[in-house]
Design a protein around this motif. Structure first.
Motif, mmCIF file in Angstrom:
data_model
loop_
_atom_site.group_PDB
_atom_site.id
_atom_site.type_symbol
_atom_site.label_atom_id
_atom_site.label_comp_id
_atom_site.label_asym_id
_atom_site.label_seq_id
_atom_site.Cartn_x
_atom_site.Cartn_y
_atom_site.Cartn_z
ATOM 1 N N TYR A 192 0.848 -1.189 0.000
ATOM 2 C CA TYR A 192 0.000 0.000 0.000
ATOM 3 C C TYR A 192 0.886 1.243 0.000
ATOM 4 O O TYR A 192 1.882 1.305 0.738
ATOM 5 C CB TYR A 192 -0.904 0.030 1.231
ATOM 6 C CG TYR A 192 -1.871 -1.139 1.305
ATOM 7 C CD1 TYR A 192 -3.170 -1.025 0.841
ATOM 8 C CD2 TYR A 192 -1.466 -2.373 1.836
ATOM 9 C CE1 TYR A 192 -4.064 -2.088 0.910
ATOM 10 C CE2 TYR A 192 -2.339 -3.452 1.902
ATOM 11 C CZ TYR A 192 -3.634 -3.294 1.444
ATOM 12 O OH TYR A 192 -4.503 -4.358 1.513
ATOM 13 N N ASN A 240 -3.456 3.257 -1.219
ATOM 14 C CA ASN A 240 -3.875 2.477 -2.383
ATOM 15 C C ASN A 240 -2.917 1.317 -2.596
ATOM 16 O O ASN A 240 -1.713 1.440 -2.351
ATOM 17 C CB ASN A 240 -3.870 3.334 -3.653
ATOM 18 C CG ASN A 240 -4.907 4.431 -3.619
ATOM 19 O OD1 ASN A 240 -6.035 4.208 -3.197
ATOM 20 N ND2 ASN A 240 -4.522 5.623 -4.063
ATOM 21 N N LYS A 241 -3.437 0.209 -3.065
ATOM 22 C CA LYS A 241 -2.563 -0.897 -3.434
ATOM 23 C C LYS A 241 -1.693 -0.465 -4.606
ATOM 24 O O LYS A 241 -2.166 0.207 -5.527
ATOM 25 C CB LYS A 241 -3.380 -2.129 -3.811
ATOM 26 C CG LYS A 241 -4.012 -2.837 -2.628
ATOM 27 C CD LYS A 241 -4.682 -4.129 -3.053
ATOM 28 C CE LYS A 241 -5.240 -4.886 -1.852
ATOM 29 N NZ LYS A 241 -5.886 -6.164 -2.223
#
Length: 587
Positions: A413, A418-419
């Motif tokens: 992350y 966010n990934k």
């Protein structure tokens, strides 16, 4: 305005579908299904899509269609995933305007001619027999009574397995009065729960009892209840039941399994608010005379807010998933260190957890936490860092199949949570017999480029699927996908094309029973991902042990005319599929 059910943590909430503004929209929802293997409820994500052609389509997250409706089909709100797939209402005559029209129920393709009733001038009139709101395979209960201008009047009865199990009286204005026996929201074969007491002007008053029995052949036992004041508000000592309270006994491969989710909460209400000490009890023994055992609890202040030390069961607590959380509340928010405990066979197995900040209910620092579906055959643990309540950096996915936890996946992350970059993820239905892993990359929180799908079977790892993600993380081009419940006995894959995240054209279904995959089904999707034309599809419970397929026609996403059913004996594969039945669907 029409309404649809949204299944999240609570059994029933609503989302609105506005027929006046029918732009293309997509909703992701979460629904409950019954797991017949472990005899429990589990959550499944699905999509509701409104298309430009004024069609409403329900599908799983991997694109398998559950149902397609036009606007005029929206006669009843849909309450669970089985209803989405199998329940339809059919107008059996099309009269002139202002005349009565008769409606009957279609369940799994069969018309139930004695279910339904008449509409007149757009309102229900006269005698009706209708399914309860939570009608499904294990909850085939009917409600029988009379309507006047769309409102229930007089005596209404609950009928289950041809027995009267409850009911009461409505006044002329749909108002309940007098003695009533009502069913729990999740009433089913494995959760025969009723509420009995008195109504006064549509409000529950005085003492109400919660009763339970294993099935209709057993006696009811009182396991909960309490009192309401004259305003219909809970007051005094109560015993409440956990959502989806059930007990299920089954035979599987000559062994008997007892799946229990019998949790109660005991304490006091003041004007509808929980106050003082509330204790949590759990019953795990196999006999009715077994006692509930104390497993947790805590205290509420005079305003109904949690404070001090608490021990709480997980949302999915049951016999094979005895997970509890222990820590401190301050003004209704979790603070400081919280500990997660997992018990297996009534013995403490391991402990994990992490810390909440002083503001409350915001995770921070290093955490080791269990998956939402953690249970005896699905022991998945995530570990990594939280910052401001969100995951950041590297998170490892660990899985225990035998004695030790082993790393099976990893996620990264970025600072926006966010990934990003390389990921090795597990499927939503991952467990011992279905170890499916996805490997690929994320960019700004969305999947991108080539992704590969692997299956681990004992010590062997196979690449069985793959495909591309394009703009906005939508699937594109040719894909090979695995069935959601892919496992050793159900090695089913699908091959076909995606266009902007939508299945289009010919899709072929393959099945491996021994060494090689064979083509076993097929059919076509139109440019909006709706099934049309001739299809060969698998039974929803298809497996190596239950090889059943169906052949027939789709028209605008709905089965119509004759569908034939075929079965193949696992011990006589060379004899092929033999016809065993057929069903006719109304157009």
């Amino acid at each position: 305005m029409n309404f649809f059910k949204d299944k999240t943590l609570d059994p029933v909430t609503w989302i609105q579908i506005n027929s006046d503004n029918f732009n293309e929209d997509k909703y992701e929802q979460t629904g409950l299904l019954w797991d017949y293997y472990w005899n429990r409820y589990f959550q499944v994500k699905f999509q509701i899509l409104r298309t430009k052609k004024k069609v409403i389509k329900y599908s799983t997250n991997n694109g398998i269609n559950l149902r397609v409706d036009t606007q005029k089909d929206l006669l009843y709100p849909l309450n669970n995933l089985e209803q989405i797939k199998y329940l339809k209402w059919l107008e059996i005559q099309n009269p002139n305007l202002n005349q009565s029209e008769r409606w009957i129920l279609i369940w799994k393709g069969q018309a139930l001619a004695d279910i339904g009733g008449e509409y007149s001038n757009g309102s229900k009139q006269g005698p009706w027999k209708e399914p309860i709101e939570n009608y499904w395979t294990l909850s085939q209960v009917y409600y029988i009574g009379n309507y006047l201008d769309g409102e229930r009047i007089g005596i209404w009865k609950y009928i289950y397995e041809d027995q009267l199990i409850g009911g009461g009286i409505y006044d002329n204005k749909n108002i309940k009065n007098g003695k009533w026996i009502e069913l729990s929201e999740n009433f089913s074969n494995n959760a025969n729960i009723t509420y009995s007491g008195e109504y006064k002007n549509n409000k529950k008053v005085d003492k109400w009892e919660i009763k339970y029995r294993f099935s209709c052949v057993y006696q009811l036992e009182c396991i909960g209840g309490g009192s309401y004041n004259q305003e219909g508000i809970k007051n005094g000592l109560w015993i409440d039941l956990i959502d989806n309270f059930y007990r299920y006994n089954s035979n599987f491969n000559q062994f008997q399994y007892l799946s229990l989710r019998q949790v109660t909460f005991n304490g006091e209400y003041q004007n509808g608010k929980k106050v003082g000490r509330w204790d949590t009890y759990f019953r795990i023994e196999s006999l009715f005379q077994s006692q509930f055992q104390l497993i947790g609890g805590g205290s509420y202040d005079e305003t109904g807010i949690k404070n001090g030390n608490w021990i709480e069961p997980s949302n999915n607590f049951y016999k094979y998933s005895q997970v509890t959380y222990e820590g401190e509340y301050q003004n209704g928010k979790k603070i400081n260190q919280w500990v997660t405990r997992y018990k297996q066979k009534d013995q403490l197995d391991f402990i994990c957890g992490g810390e909440y900040d002083a503001v409350g209910s915001i995770k921070k620092g290093f955490w080791v936490e269990l998956s939402d579906e953690f249970r005896q055959d699905n022991q998945i643990v995530y570990q990594g860092i939280y910052h401001n309540g969100k995951k950041i950096g590297r998170w490892d996915i660990n899985f225990r199949e035998l004695d030790q936890f082993e790393k099976i996946g990893v996620c990264y992350y970025d600072e926006q949570f966010n990934k990003i970059g390389f990921q090795k993820e597990i499927s939503e239905s991952f467990f011992n017999l279905s170890q499916v892993i996805y490997i690929g990359e994320y960019q700004d929180g969305q999947k991108t480029g080539q992704w590969k799908i692997y299956w681990k079977n004992n010590l062997k790892i196979e690449e069985l699927g793959s495909g591309l993600y394009g703009e906005n993380g939508l699937k594109k081009g040719n894909w090979i996908e695995l069935a959601i419940d892919f496992n050793e006995d159900k090695q089913v894959t699908y091959y076909g094309e995606y266009h902007y995240g939508q299945k289009v054209g010919l899709w072929v279904t393959y099945f491996r029973f021994s060494v090689n995959f064979e083509e076993i089904g097929c059919g076509c999707y139109d440019d909006e991902g709706i099934q049309n034309g001739f299809w060969i599809e698998l039974d929803e419970d298809f497996s190596g042990s239950k090889q059943i397929i169906y052949k027939g026609q789709y028209k605008n996403g709905k089965k119509f005319e004759k569908w034939q059913e075929f079965k193949r004996d696992k011990w006589k594969i060379d004899q092929g599929f033999q016809k065993i039945g057929e069903t006719y669907y109304q157009n």
